[in-house]
Scaffold this motif. Structure first.
Motif, PDB file in Angstrom:
ATOM      1  N   VAL A 142       0.856  -1.182   0.000  1.00 18.28           N
ATOM      2  CA  VAL A 142       0.000   0.000   0.000  1.00 18.28           C
ATOM      3  C   VAL A 142       0.896   1.238   0.000  1.00 18.28           C
ATOM      4  O   VAL A 142       2.085   1.163   0.347  1.00 18.28           O
ATOM      5  N   PRO A 143       0.360   2.399  -0.395  1.00 17.08           N
ATOM      6  CA  PRO A 143       1.200   3.608  -0.489  1.00 17.08           C
ATOM      7  C   PRO A 143       1.952   3.938   0.788  1.00 17.08           C
ATOM      8  O   PRO A 143       3.111   4.378   0.738  1.00 17.08           O
ATOM      9  N   PRO A 177       6.827   4.889  -5.914  1.00 16.76           N
ATOM     10  CA  PRO A 177       7.140   3.744  -6.778  1.00 16.76           C
ATOM     11  C   PRO A 177       6.961   2.432  -6.042  1.00 16.76           C
ATOM     12  O   PRO A 177       7.478   2.260  -4.934  1.00 16.76           O
ATOM     13  N   ALA A 178       6.217   1.510  -6.651  1.00 17.60           N
ATOM     14  CA  ALA A 178       5.915   0.247  -5.981  1.00 17.60           C
ATOM     15  C   ALA A 178       6.770  -0.904  -6.482  1.00 17.60           C
ATOM     16  O   ALA A 178       7.305  -1.679  -5.700  1.00 17.60           O
ATOM     17  N   ARG A 179       6.892  -1.031  -7.815  1.00 12.16           N
ATOM     18  CA  ARG A 179       7.631  -2.172  -8.357  1.00 12.16           C
ATOM     19  C   ARG A 179       8.158  -1.814  -9.737  1.00 12.16           C
ATOM     20  O   ARG A 179       7.484  -1.170 -10.528  1.00 12.16           O
ATOM     21  N   HIS A 180       9.372  -2.265 -10.020  1.00 11.75           N
ATOM     22  CA  HIS A 180       9.969  -2.074 -11.344  1.00 11.75           C
ATOM     23  C   HIS A 180      10.495  -3.419 -11.816  1.00 11.75           C
ATOM     24  O   HIS A 180      11.371  -4.009 -11.183  1.00 11.75           O
ATOM     25  N   THR A 181       9.935  -3.917 -12.906  1.00 12.55           N
ATOM     26  CA  THR A 181      10.309  -5.215 -13.459  1.00 12.55           C
ATOM     27  C   THR A 181      11.220  -4.976 -14.651  1.00 12.55           C
ATOM     28  O   THR A 181      10.790  -4.468 -15.688  1.00 12.55           O
ATOM     29  N   LEU A 182      12.485  -5.314 -14.513  1.00  3.00           N
ATOM     30  CA  LEU A 182      13.478  -5.045 -15.551  1.00  3.00           C
ATOM     31  C   LEU A 182      14.079  -6.351 -16.046  1.00  3.00           C
ATOM     32  O   LEU A 182      14.526  -7.180 -15.259  1.00  3.00           O
ATOM     33  N   THR A 183      14.068  -6.538 -17.389  1.00  7.31           N
ATOM     34  CA  THR A 183      14.704  -7.686 -18.020  1.00  7.31           C
ATOM     35  C   THR A 183      15.584  -7.178 -19.156  1.00  7.31           C
ATOM     36  O   THR A 183      15.659  -5.973 -19.412  1.00  7.31           O
ATOM     37  N   PHE A 194       2.077   4.320  -7.044  1.00  2.00           N
ATOM     38  CA  PHE A 194       0.898   5.019  -6.541  1.00  2.00           C
ATOM     39  C   PHE A 194       1.103   6.527  -6.696  1.00  2.00           C
ATOM     40  O   PHE A 194       2.235   7.017  -6.647  1.00  2.00           O
ATOM     41  N   SER A 195       0.010   7.255  -6.833  1.00  5.44           N
ATOM     42  CA  SER A 195       0.117   8.708  -6.927  1.00  5.44           C
ATOM     43  C   SER A 195      -1.201   9.357  -6.533  1.00  5.44           C
ATOM     44  O   SER A 195      -2.281   8.765  -6.660  1.00  5.44           O
ATOM     45  N   ARG A 196      -1.080  10.587  -6.038  1.00  4.74           N
ATOM     46  CA  ARG A 196      -2.250  11.416  -5.746  1.00  4.74           C
ATOM     47  C   ARG A 196      -1.767  12.849  -5.563  1.00  4.74           C
ATOM     48  O   ARG A 196      -0.582  13.102  -5.316  1.00  4.74           O
ATOM     49  N   SER A 197      -2.696  13.782  -5.679  1.00  6.77           N
ATOM     50  CA  SER A 197      -2.375  15.182  -5.426  1.00  6.77           C
ATOM     51  C   SER A 197      -2.683  15.528  -3.976  1.00  6.77           C
ATOM     52  O   SER A 197      -3.251  14.715  -3.229  1.00  6.77           O
ATOM     53  N   ARG A 198      -2.338  16.733  -3.584  1.00 11.76           N
ATOM     54  CA  ARG A 198      -2.792  17.222  -2.291  1.00 11.76           C
ATOM     55  C   ARG A 198      -4.298  17.472  -2.372  1.00 11.76           C
ATOM     56  O   ARG A 198      -4.854  17.611  -3.465  1.00 11.76           O
ATOM     57  N   PRO A 199      -5.006  17.544  -1.238  1.00 15.85           N
ATOM     58  CA  PRO A 199      -6.456  17.729  -1.267  1.00 15.85           C
ATOM     59  C   PRO A 199      -6.862  18.954  -2.089  1.00 15.85           C
ATOM     60  O   PRO A 199      -6.295  20.040  -1.941  1.00 15.85           O
ATOM     61  N   LEU A 200      -7.830  18.757  -2.983  1.00 13.31           N
ATOM     62  CA  LEU A 200      -8.298  19.829  -3.847  1.00 13.31           C
ATOM     63  C   LEU A 200      -9.329  20.695  -3.131  1.00 13.31           C
ATOM     64  O   LEU A 200     -10.094  20.221  -2.297  1.00 13.31           O
ATOM     65  N   SER A 201      -9.353  21.969  -3.505  1.00 14.00           N
ATOM     66  CA  SER A 201     -10.415  22.857  -3.031  1.00 14.00           C
ATOM     67  C   SER A 201     -11.584  22.859  -4.008  1.00 14.00           C
ATOM     68  O   SER A 201     -12.716  23.162  -3.643  1.00 14.00           O
ATOM     69  N   ASP A 202     -11.298  22.522  -5.270  1.00 14.63           N
ATOM     70  CA  ASP A 202     -12.315  22.469  -6.327  1.00 14.63           C
ATOM     71  C   ASP A 202     -12.437  21.023  -6.786  1.00 14.63           C
ATOM     72  O   ASP A 202     -11.505  20.475  -7.373  1.00 14.63           O
TER      73      ASP A 202
END
Length: 308
Positions: A142-143, A177-183, A194-202
């Motif tokens: 989880v984040p 960043p949660a996971r990076h699968t590199l081959t 995961f991502s999100r902004s700060r709480p919006l007013s609008d």
């Protein structure tokens, strides 16, 4: 009134009636993008959507945007000219031309062009196909399990200095960043997070979708670089040039909230003739609903073709 989140000011535009009807300009100075030679493409996309949204009825929301980056945009004011291509009961289409005054002060330079389509929320939802790809399986991650500074440490492994030049309080999005699968095969590389902004007013649909457009471009071009570590070299030292050429976005959920956690998956499918193709899908973390899909074609040139 609640305080505006940084992303709200980044996507905001204001009318310029002296230049005619349906003409807008950026509300906030573009100089906030310090350290960049040109304006971040996500700014152009999100502000174009904001400008186009101001010309449609309130019950319409953007469902697709096709963008072409024609010239590097500078930090000066950008003028968005909206053309009303179609007017329908359920669908409308706008073309947005972003222009800047030429360096010699003569003519306006067209720096960005977008075709943006809207759909009415009043269209009946029954008797339609309803399905979507599921989000990536991340187990019990989880984040809150991931440090808010993890994204900077990861990206600094690929590029000297920070990819973003914001002060911490001005960061538009919190990326984890949660996971990076590199081959050895770049097309098998997957970056999830995961991502999100700060709480919006609008909490309007227009603001959320413009903000989502901005987020869709954050560090997206870097996926093709991250997927080819041996070729680009330590901290991307073998990269001579990188720039977005076009960006196509589909918005699947007008009720998305960008200030709530989302999960993204990014990958690249092709690199040829100097161009790379990058893909992205974003889901609402709580509901698992797919909220956005996008593709981007980017120009990436190397200093030498040999592996380092």
């Amino acid at each position: 009134m609640a305080q505006r989140a940084p992303i709200e000011s980044y996507v905001a535009v204001t009318p310029v009636p002296d230049l005619g009807a349906d003409v807008y300009t950026n509300e906030r100075s573009l100089s906030s993008q310090k350290g960049r030679e040109s304006v971040f493409g996500g700014l152009l996309m999100s502000q174009a959507i904001s400008a186009a949204s101001a010309t449609v009825p309130q019950d319409f929301y953007v469902y697709t945007s096709s963008s072409s980056f024609l010239r590097p945009a500078t930090r000066d004011k950008i003028v968005y000219r909206v053309e009303r291509l179609t007017e329908g009961r359920n669908y409308v289409t706008r073309q947005v031309r972003a222009v800047q005054r030429a360096a010699d002060g003569s003519d306006d330079n067209l720096v960005y062009l977008a075709t943006i389509s809207f759909q009415s929320k009043k269209i009946p939802t029954g008797k339609v196909l309803d399905y979507a790809a599921p989000p990536p399986v991340l187990g019990n991650v989880v984040p809150d399990d991931i440090s808010e500074h993890a994204h900077r440490r990861f990206f600094e492994n690929y590029q000297s200095g920070s990819l973003q030049a914001f002060k911490p309080e001005d960061e538009p999005f919190d990326w984890r960043p949660a996971r990076h699968t590199l081959t050895r095969d770049p097309t098998e590389y997957r970056a999830t997070g995961f991502s999100r902004s700060r709480p919006l007013s609008d909490h309007s649909t227009a603001v959320n979708l413009a903000a989502l457009a901005y987020m869709s471009d954050e560090i997206l071009l870097g996926i093709a670089i991250f997927a080819n570590p041996e070729v680009v070299g330590p901290q991307s030292r073998n990269v001579a040039m990188a720039a977005s050429l076009n960006h196509h976005t589909w918005f699947h959920d007008p009720n998305v909230r960008v200030d709530e956690w989302m999960v993204s998956e990014r990958w690249t499918s092709c690199g040829a003739d100097g161009r790379t193709l990058i893909h992205q899908r974003i889901w609402d973390l709580k509901s698992g609903r797919l909220v956005m899909t996008c593709t981007q074609e980017a120009l990436i040139r190397l200093k030498t073709s040999s592996k380092l």
